[in-house]
Design a protein around this motif. Sequence first.
Motif, PDB file in Angstrom:
ATOM      1  N   SER A  45     -31.280 -24.150   9.356  1.00 57.06           N
ATOM      2  CA  SER A  45     -31.507 -22.907  10.103  1.00 57.06           C
ATOM      3  C   SER A  45     -32.221 -23.182  11.421  1.00 57.06           C
ATOM      4  CB  SER A  45     -32.358 -21.930   9.288  1.00 57.06           C
ATOM      5  OG  SER A  45     -31.560 -21.279   8.338  1.00 57.06           O
ATOM      6  N   LYS A  46     -33.234 -24.042  11.336  1.00 59.81           N
ATOM      7  CA  LYS A  46     -34.017 -24.349  12.545  1.00 59.81           C
ATOM      8  C   LYS A  46     -33.136 -25.009  13.601  1.00 59.81           C
ATOM      9  CE  LYS A  46     -37.291 -27.459  12.188  1.00 59.81           C
ATOM     10  NZ  LYS A  46     -38.619 -28.065  11.926  1.00 59.81           N
ATOM     11  N   ASN A  80     -40.012 -10.456  -0.380  1.00 55.73           N
ATOM     12  CA  ASN A  80     -39.705 -11.868  -0.122  1.00 55.73           C
ATOM     13  C   ASN A  80     -40.744 -12.716  -0.839  1.00 55.73           C
ATOM     14  OD1 ASN A  80     -40.592 -14.365   1.813  1.00 55.73           O
ATOM     15  ND2 ASN A  80     -38.382 -14.111   1.801  1.00 55.73           N
ATOM     16  N   ARG A 138     -30.780 -22.455  15.049  1.00 59.07           N
ATOM     17  CA  ARG A 138     -31.547 -21.544  15.913  1.00 59.07           C
ATOM     18  C   ARG A 138     -31.785 -22.192  17.276  1.00 59.07           C
ATOM     19  NH1 ARG A 138     -36.628 -21.071  17.555  1.00 59.07           N
ATOM     20  NH2 ARG A 138     -37.551 -22.464  16.002  1.00 59.07           N
ATOM     21  N   LYS A 178     -50.387 -20.961   5.715  1.00 55.91           N
ATOM     22  CA  LYS A 178     -49.401 -21.310   6.736  1.00 55.91           C
ATOM     23  C   LYS A 178     -48.113 -20.498   6.622  1.00 55.91           C
ATOM     24  CE  LYS A 178     -48.509 -25.572   6.374  1.00 55.91           C
ATOM     25  NZ  LYS A 178     -47.935 -26.911   6.407  1.00 55.91           N
ATOM     26  N   ARG A 206     -46.589 -17.603   9.464  1.00 50.41           N
ATOM     27  CA  ARG A 206     -45.311 -17.553  10.180  1.00 50.41           C
ATOM     28  C   ARG A 206     -44.596 -16.230   9.915  1.00 50.41           C
ATOM     29  NH1 ARG A 206     -43.498 -22.214   8.858  1.00 50.41           N
ATOM     30  NH2 ARG A 206     -42.041 -21.329   7.372  1.00 50.41           N
ATOM     31  N   LYS A 207     -44.653 -15.775   8.694  1.00 52.46           N
ATOM     32  CA  LYS A 207     -43.979 -14.522   8.355  1.00 52.46           C
ATOM     33  C   LYS A 207     -44.654 -13.325   9.031  1.00 52.46           C
ATOM     34  CE  LYS A 207     -42.470 -16.773   4.269  1.00 52.46           C
ATOM     35  NZ  LYS A 207     -41.092 -16.452   3.891  1.00 52.46           N
ATOM     36  N   ALA A 229     -42.014 -16.396  -1.134  1.00 56.97           N
ATOM     37  CA  ALA A 229     -41.873 -17.579  -0.283  1.00 56.97           C
ATOM     38  C   ALA A 229     -41.328 -18.796  -1.022  1.00 56.97           C
ATOM     39  CB  ALA A 229     -43.219 -17.922   0.348  1.00 56.97           C
ATOM     40  N   ASP A 230     -41.655 -18.916  -2.292  1.00 52.77           N
ATOM     41  CA  ASP A 230     -41.211 -20.109  -3.029  1.00 52.77           C
ATOM     42  C   ASP A 230     -40.195 -19.771  -4.116  1.00 52.77           C
ATOM     43  OD1 ASP A 230     -42.874 -18.670  -4.636  1.00 52.77           O
ATOM     44  OD2 ASP A 230     -44.021 -20.380  -5.370  1.00 52.77           O
ATOM     45  N   THR A 290     -29.326 -17.702   8.676  1.00 48.90           N
ATOM     46  CA  THR A 290     -29.796 -18.082   7.351  1.00 48.90           C
ATOM     47  C   THR A 290     -28.830 -19.074   6.713  1.00 48.90           C
ATOM     48  OG1 THR A 290     -30.614 -17.302   5.208  1.00 48.90           O
ATOM     49  CG2 THR A 290     -28.623 -16.247   6.041  1.00 48.90           C
ATOM     50  N   PRO A 306     -34.844 -15.011   8.270  1.00 48.28           N
ATOM     51  CA  PRO A 306     -33.904 -15.829   9.036  1.00 48.28           C
ATOM     52  C   PRO A 306     -34.608 -16.566  10.168  1.00 48.28           C
ATOM     53  CG  PRO A 306     -33.797 -13.572   9.805  1.00 48.28           C
ATOM     54  CD  PRO A 306     -34.878 -13.611   8.743  1.00 48.28           C
ATOM     55  N   GLY A 307     -33.958 -17.581  10.711  1.00 46.12           N
ATOM     56  CA  GLY A 307     -34.364 -18.105  12.007  1.00 46.12           C
ATOM     57  C   GLY A 307     -33.924 -17.066  13.024  1.00 46.12           C
ATOM     58  N   ASN A 351     -30.712 -22.450   1.309  1.00 43.45           N
ATOM     59  CA  ASN A 351     -30.379 -23.864   1.095  1.00 43.45           C
ATOM     60  C   ASN A 351     -31.266 -24.796   1.901  1.00 43.45           C
ATOM     61  OD1 ASN A 351     -27.850 -24.365  -0.670  1.00 43.45           O
ATOM     62  ND2 ASN A 351     -27.353 -22.552   0.528  1.00 43.45           N
ATOM     63  N   SER A 352     -31.438 -24.473   3.185  1.00 39.88           N
ATOM     64  CA  SER A 352     -32.136 -25.433   4.035  1.00 39.88           C
ATOM     65  C   SER A 352     -32.715 -24.806   5.293  1.00 39.88           C
ATOM     66  CB  SER A 352     -31.162 -26.549   4.440  1.00 39.88           C
ATOM     67  OG  SER A 352     -31.684 -27.276   5.531  1.00 39.88           O
ATOM     68  N   GLN A 353     -34.043 -24.663   5.314  1.00 39.35           N
ATOM     69  CA  GLN A 353     -34.655 -24.116   6.534  1.00 39.35           C
ATOM     70  C   GLN A 353     -34.499 -25.089   7.696  1.00 39.35           C
ATOM     71  OE1 GLN A 353     -36.824 -24.889   3.942  1.00 39.35           O
ATOM     72  NE2 GLN A 353     -38.372 -26.253   4.798  1.00 39.35           N
ATOM     73  N   GLY A 404     -29.015 -19.008   3.359  1.00 41.47           N
ATOM     74  CA  GLY A 404     -29.128 -18.463   2.012  1.00 41.47           C
ATOM     75  C   GLY A 404     -30.098 -19.236   1.149  1.00 41.47           C
TER      76      GLY A 404
END
Length: 212
Positions: free
Chosen positions: A133-134, A98, A137, A22, A26-27, A100-101, A124, A111-112, A128-130, A126
Amino acid sequence: MAYFPMYIDLEGKKVIVVGGGKAALRKINSLLYFGAKIAVIAPKVCDDIKAIKGINVHESNVALDILQNADIVVAATRRPEINAKIGTYCNDRGIMVNVADNKELSSFLFPGVIVRGDLVVGVTTGGNSQAVSKQIRNMIDRMLPEEYEALTRKMGAYTELANVNIKSTALREEALDELVKVALSNKCVLDDKKANKVLDKYYREDAARRNA
Ligand SMILES: C[C@@]1(CC(=O)O)c2cc3[nH]c(cc4nc(cc5[nH]c(cc(n2)[C@H]1CCC(=O)O)[C@@](C)(CC(=O)O)[C@@H]5CCC(=O)O)C(CC(=O)O)=C4CCC(=O)O)c(CCC(=O)O)c3CC(=O)O
Ligand SMILES: NC(=O)C1=CN([C@@H]2O[C@H](COP(=O)(O)OP(=O)(O)OC[C@H]3O[C@@H](n4cnc5c(N)ncnc54)[C@H](O)[C@@H]3O)[C@@H](O)[C@H]2O)C=CC1
């Protein structure tokens, strides 16, 4: 320290994505949109990735040496220790990576993204929290009508014209700002007649200043 937003030309760049789940999906979609050449390597690659046209899929374990051929590497396997090995390998060799984890081993984050043609906004936190960002966005996405795509293209052409025809930097800046204002007062659509009228005014002012 906060992250610097650097915009990169991905057209034709070689990207190797290790992992086929998954997160990788997305990437891959994101990178593909911006013209990257993508190879995916994982023992098991999901059907959604296999269905994507124009990428190379290798269902096998990854041999680290192959990563030397990449401009950019993404490590998105389910195995943290493998992701970390990939991250370290790339960092030791100056290959952009990059993980992912693992933000610490990542030389860049995803980034979003909001896209209106060549107008691209990246968000972004940085790492902290996607979720934040979402949210941002989606807010920006609602704020930017699709007309910004054409406006950006047109302003590119008018900027070139202004660079040639308006010698004064201050006047040129004023003219281009005014063109954008004219568009914003008309639902982001720049009428060419109005634009040329504005430019003519500044051409005359520029000439007058040069002759003064
Ligand atoms: C650090 C970062 C690294 C990087 O990827 O560069 C990272 C890390 C992680 N994300 C995880 C999960 C999910 N991420 C998303 C979505 C997005 N994630 C994105 C970016 C980033 N994610 C980077 C920091 C961005 C920043 O700092 O702001 C966005 C902006 C861009 C993109 O990736 O496209 C996109 C925004 C959505 C949008 O714009 O629509 C969703 C889906 C959703 O929320 O809808 C899920 C849910 C699960 C799933 O979908 O599988 C987990 C696993 C957590 C866990 O296991 O619980 C980790 C790892 C960890 O936290 O350790
Ligand atoms: N940054 C992001 O946006 C996100 C990051 N993640 C993180 O990404 C990682 C993967 O998550 P998902 O894609 O959801 O997992 P997933 O289970 O859907 O996919 C994992 C992939 O890793 C591959 N894999 C397993 N062992 C491997 C090996 N030895 N070599 C190469 N590939 C191997 C599998 O074949 C599979 O394709 C997790 O660590 C998770 O924390 C997860 C979701 C979003």
